[in-house]
Design a protein around this motif. Structure first.
Motif, PDB file in Angstrom:
ATOM      1  N   HIS A 108      -4.762   9.569  10.347  1.00 15.14           N
ATOM      2  CA  HIS A 108      -4.332   9.547   8.943  1.00 15.14           C
ATOM      3  C   HIS A 108      -5.564   9.363   8.075  1.00 15.14           C
ATOM      4  O   HIS A 108      -6.320   8.406   8.233  1.00 15.14           O
ATOM      5  N   GLU A 146       4.546   3.811   8.357  1.00 20.06           N
ATOM      6  CA  GLU A 146       4.473   3.640   6.902  1.00 20.06           C
ATOM      7  C   GLU A 146       3.673   2.395   6.545  1.00 20.06           C
ATOM      8  O   GLU A 146       2.814   2.420   5.653  1.00 20.06           O
ATOM      9  N   VAL A 149      -0.237   2.967   7.235  1.00 20.92           N
ATOM     10  CA  VAL A 149      -0.996   3.849   6.342  1.00 20.92           C
ATOM     11  C   VAL A 149      -1.065   3.281   4.935  1.00 20.92           C
ATOM     12  O   VAL A 149      -2.048   3.500   4.214  1.00 20.92           O
ATOM     13  N   ARG A 150      -0.047   2.536   4.514  1.00 22.67           N
ATOM     14  CA  ARG A 150      -0.087   1.949   3.179  1.00 22.67           C
ATOM     15  C   ARG A 150      -1.103   0.801   3.124  1.00 22.67           C
ATOM     16  O   ARG A 150      -1.897   0.694   2.191  1.00 22.67           O
ATOM     17  N   ASN A 266       5.952   6.071  -1.006  1.00 25.03           N
ATOM     18  CA  ASN A 266       6.539   7.276  -1.583  1.00 25.03           C
ATOM     19  C   ASN A 266       7.834   7.562  -0.827  1.00 25.03           C
ATOM     20  O   ASN A 266       7.817   8.101   0.287  1.00 25.03           O
ATOM     21  N   ARG A 269       8.373  11.128   0.323  1.00 29.31           N
ATOM     22  CA  ARG A 269       7.458  11.694   1.323  1.00 29.31           C
ATOM     23  C   ARG A 269       6.824  10.555   2.121  1.00 29.31           C
ATOM     24  O   ARG A 269       5.738  10.070   1.783  1.00 29.31           O
ATOM     25  N   GLY A 271       4.880   8.263   4.883  1.00 24.72           N
ATOM     26  CA  GLY A 271       3.532   8.437   5.415  1.00 24.72           C
ATOM     27  C   GLY A 271       3.462   9.186   6.722  1.00 24.72           C
ATOM     28  O   GLY A 271       2.437   9.802   7.028  1.00 24.72           O
ATOM     29  N   LEU A 273       4.654  11.872   7.453  1.00 31.37           N
ATOM     30  CA  LEU A 273       4.444  13.288   7.174  1.00 31.37           C
ATOM     31  C   LEU A 273       2.991  13.586   6.809  1.00 31.37           C
ATOM     32  O   LEU A 273       2.602  14.755   6.738  1.00 31.37           O
ATOM     33  N   GLU A 274       2.190  12.552   6.585  1.00 33.73           N
ATOM     34  CA  GLU A 274       0.771  12.703   6.284  1.00 33.73           C
ATOM     35  C   GLU A 274      -0.099  12.572   7.529  1.00 33.73           C
ATOM     36  O   GLU A 274      -1.311  12.753   7.462  1.00 33.73           O
ATOM     37  N   GLY A 276      -1.683  13.580  11.023  1.00 32.67           N
ATOM     38  CA  GLY A 276      -1.997  14.798  11.738  1.00 32.67           C
ATOM     39  C   GLY A 276      -2.277  14.538  13.210  1.00 32.67           C
ATOM     40  O   GLY A 276      -2.617  13.416  13.603  1.00 32.67           O
TER      41      GLY A 276
END
Length: 365
Positions: A108, A146, A149-150, A266, A269, A271, A273-274, A276
């Protein structure tokens, strides 16, 4: 057994940028997890578990499994690539360490983390121990990622620049959310578990210079620590509910430049989905260079390393600051210069970077 993350009473949402507010937003996210997020969690889990099977056969995976067997920690949680079952914390330690050992875990960008190594390992182990459903497992992965990443976005890039390894430091909080979801912790217990996890957070980047096996451990240890925090909180052990934002909390203790506004979730959307998946077992900083070389060869045909005088890779400051002459396998994987040169010499593909290949095979100038 309940598997819900509880909300605060209506009208009592905490201030933005705080631990309590993060819990509020995660509770809202739980009710809005859609098929796209669940599919992303499934893909992440399948990818990581495949990587963990491969990693179970290398030195890091073997050693940590031997340790687990020697400790004699019986339970219902299995380990990919190995026989036998252990308690959830031990199984998560082995799986997370094995999976994080070959440089192919998820990534991420903004948080500079690899959430799946710890979140999937912990969620799998706790799901097995509690008999949770596949749907509950996937939802736990979404929520845990989530949180990682936050929190990572708030403290980085200063956090990384100070010598911390964000995967090791941030993942433990996400494990608390994922494992707590599966264990059915209530709101108060989750806040306590996050507070406990704050004192378990840690991990330095010195491994890229020496003692490189430790990097793999940074995938497994947060998984075990987060589960420990959840188990303690479920029994009444308390921790500070201001562990993130407090005057002596994680944000101020681990970063010189924090961005509390990035703690906001969000809801449209998530996290996950962000996140890879890595196509090469190399630090993601080198992937753009590898892809660029692949595009060149796709358009113009194969290029012999002997015909290349030099290569210039344009990248960002964090990647440049990280660059050193590799002295270990991990150092080679973390080096943009080495990984791009390796792709030039051997092809832009997943290759097994071993002590032999990283020390004896020549690379372009």
């Amino acid at each position: 057994m309940s598997t819900s993350v509880s909300t605060t009473p209506t009208g009592s949402l905490a201030a933005p940028g705080t631990t309590e507010h993060l819990l509020d937003e995660l509770a809202q996210l739980e009710t809005r997890i859609d098929d796209d997020a669940l599919e992303a969690a499934r893909v992440l889990a399948e990818d990581f578990l495949g990587v963990a099977v491969a990693g179970s056969q290398n030195a890091e995976g073997r050693i940590v499994h031997e340790y687990a067997v020697a400790m004699g920690a019986p339970g219902q949680s299995g380990v990919p690539g190995r026989r036998g079952t252990f308690d959830a914390g031990t199984a998560a330690l082995v799986t997370g360490t094995s999976g994080y050992s070959i440089g192919l875990t998820d990534t991420h960008a903004m948080s500079i983390t690899h959430p799946g190594a710890s979140i999937v390992s912990a969620a799998l182990a706790v799901a097995q121990a509690t008999g949770a459903s596949g749907d509950a497992f996937l939802r736990a992965v979404v929520l845990g990622c989530e949180a990682v990443v936050r929190i990572g976005a708030v403290v980085n890039p200063s956090h990384r620049a100070r010598g911390f390894h964000p995967t090791a430091t941030c993942n433990v909080f996400g494990v608390v959310i994922a494992a707590g979801h599966l264990r059915g912790l209530d709101r108060e217990q989750l806040a306590d578990a996050l507070g406990i996890a704050g004192s378990m957070s840690g991990g330095l980047y010195e491994f890229r210079h020496e003692g490189s096996m430790l990097m793999a451990f940074h995938g497994g240890w947060p998984a075990r620590s987060g589960i420990t925090a959840v188990e303690l909180a479920s029994r009444g052990f308390t921790g500070p509910h201001t562990v993130l934002e407090g005057p002596e909390g994680f944000f101020r203790g681990f970063s010189d430049d924090i961005h509390p506004e990035l703690l906001a979730v969000n809801l449209d959307r998530p996290g996950i989905l962000e996140i890879g998946l890595r196509p090469y077992n190399a630090c993601r900083y080198g992937h753009a260079g590898i892809d660029a070389f692949r595009i060149i060869t796709d358009r113009h045909g194969a290029i012999s390393p002997d015909d290349i005088a030099s290569l210039v890779v344009f990248t960002h400051k964090t990647a440049v600051d990280q660059e050193t002459e590799p002295t270990s396998v991990v150092g080679a994987r973390l080096s943009t210069k080495f990984t791009v040169a390796y792709a030039v010499a051997h092809g832009p593909k997943v290759s097994e970077v071993t002590p032999t290949t990283s020390s004896t095979r020549s690379s372009p100038r």
